[in-house]
Design a protein around this motif. Structure first.
Motif, mmCIF file in Angstrom:
data_model
loop_
_atom_site.group_PDB
_atom_site.id
_atom_site.type_symbol
_atom_site.label_atom_id
_atom_site.label_comp_id
_atom_site.label_asym_id
_atom_site.label_seq_id
_atom_site.Cartn_x
_atom_site.Cartn_y
_atom_site.Cartn_z
ATOM 1 N N UNK A 1 0.842 -1.198 0.000
ATOM 2 C CA UNK A 1 0.000 0.000 0.000
ATOM 3 C C UNK A 1 0.879 1.251 0.000
ATOM 4 N N UNK A 2 0.330 2.341 -0.459
ATOM 5 C CA UNK A 2 1.043 3.611 -0.460
ATOM 6 C C UNK A 2 1.404 4.010 0.970
ATOM 7 N N UNK A 3 2.464 4.781 1.099
ATOM 8 C CA UNK A 3 2.977 5.184 2.405
ATOM 9 C C UNK A 3 2.635 6.648 2.699
ATOM 10 N N UNK B 1 -0.208 4.278 -12.703
ATOM 11 C CA UNK B 1 0.799 3.209 -12.763
ATOM 12 C C UNK B 1 0.768 2.336 -11.511
ATOM 13 N N UNK B 2 1.289 1.120 -11.635
ATOM 14 C CA UNK B 2 1.144 0.126 -10.568
ATOM 15 C C UNK B 2 2.474 -0.438 -10.064
ATOM 16 N N UNK C 1 2.261 -1.937 -6.404
ATOM 17 C CA UNK C 1 1.333 -1.136 -5.611
ATOM 18 C C UNK C 1 -0.075 -1.331 -6.178
ATOM 19 N N UNK C 2 -1.106 -0.951 -5.429
ATOM 20 C CA UNK C 2 -2.466 -1.142 -5.945
ATOM 21 C C UNK C 2 -2.691 -0.344 -7.221
#
Length: 336
Positions: free
Chosen positions: A134-136, A194-195, A233-234
């Protein structure tokens, strides 16, 4: 057809292993952009913003939005992120402009404007599920470029498209440019980020270089991340439904029959489609959701009703008329 999770999943291929899909109502519409124009009380063009009410001209990446926000327009109550796009306008034959309203998506009809947000942690491809990070705190990114005006340029970004809605369940026929004919149920702008992440930088000078697309294939085909950006990442995805139906009378369109819709930054082609994101989930809520195989609803997360989300709103920092018929786009943006 009434929307159900089963009806929605039928629209996606291959099959989704896990998915968050939720509504975020309108927070404010104004000329602010803390990523591209930090600190400026009015950015060059108009944006529509959703999410937590900590949104401001300057957003310190070291300060988590949940520490400042008191409410969010999103139905997942622990999401104080901010998501924003440009605003769509209709240009009449006499050259005046009218802001196109936003309407709620299927299942979220009570939403006051805003958009539908997706976080897709993985696609089921008949093999073990990879770890999705997940993003931070402090993470932010942009996808798309408002200066683009050609198909070749637009193809540099994957899956920034439009859907001409024949009905509210239409999910086929995506195009890179604006639809050329009236759309019976409106125009849906699709913004997919983007992922892959470099695993180090939470941002970059262009707000793009720290993320990348898969080195081959797509996120949906489970394409591998490039060595430079090895962390999956999602897939963050916005659906924004512009209610263009009140402008479907062709007698209102330009006499040559060309499409009449203009982005707030002056783009009449649609190739400048773009979106911005500032991460703001509380604590480890998003990682917990990514690890849990949540599908649509997520009992691991705190939720609130759309009605409650509709109550969260901001006033424009600089009052500006954005309604009625305007003689020019807000900020004096030229159509080009």
């Amino acid at each position: 057809m009434r929307w159900t999770p089963y009806a929605f999943s039928a629209l996606l291929a291959p099959s989704i292993h896990a998915l968050l899909r939720f509504s975020c109502s309108q927070l404010v519409i104004e000329r602010l952009d803390p990523l591209v124009n930090p600190g400026e009380l009015q950015s060059p063009h108009l944006h529509q913003i959703i999410g937590g009410n900590a949104f401001n001209a300057s957003m310190d990446p070291s300060v988590a939005p949940p520490d400042l926000a008191t409410c969010t327009t999103c139905t997942f109550a622990e999401d104080f992120s901010n998501y924003w796009t440009a605003v769509l306008f209709f240009r009449a034959r006499n050259g005046t402009f009218k802001r196109v309203p936003i309407k709620g998506n299927v299942g979220f009809e009570q939403s006051q404007g805003g958009m539908t947000v997706y976080y897709t942690p993985t696609i089921q491809m008949g093999k073990p599920r990879e770890k999705i990070t997940a993003f931070k705190k402090g993470f932010r990114m942009i996808v798309g470029n408002p200066t683009y005006r050609t198909e070749t340029e637009a193809k540099r970004f994957r899956q920034l498209t439009y859907t001409c809605l024949q009905n509210m369940n239409t999910r086929t026929g995506e195009t890179l440019d604006f639809p050329k004919k009236p759309c019976p149920a409106g125009i849906m702008a699709n913004v997919r980020f983007p992922t892959c992440w470099d695993g180090v930088n939470l941002d970059s000078p262009d707000h793009m270089s720290h993320v990348a697309y898969p080195s081959s294939g797509t996120f949906e085909s489970d394409g591998p991340c490039p060595a430079s950006h090895p962390i999956k990442i999602p897939q963050l995805f916005y659906e924004v439904i512009w209610d263009t139906t009140k402008f479907n009378d062709m007698s209102l369109w330009p006499e040559d029959g060309s499409q009449p819709f203009i982005w707030s930054f002056g783009d009449a082609t649609g190739y400048g489609n773009h979106g911005d994101y500032v991460f703001g989930w509380k604590d480890n809520a998003l990682q917990k959701a990514m690890d849990s195989n949540c599908y649509i609803n997520c009992p691991e997360l705190k939720s609130q009703s759309i009605t409650e989300g509709n109550k969260c709103a901001q006033q424009q920092k600089v009052k500006e008329n954005i309604d009625g018929w305007l003689t020019e786009l807000p900020g004096g943006q030229m159509v080009n």
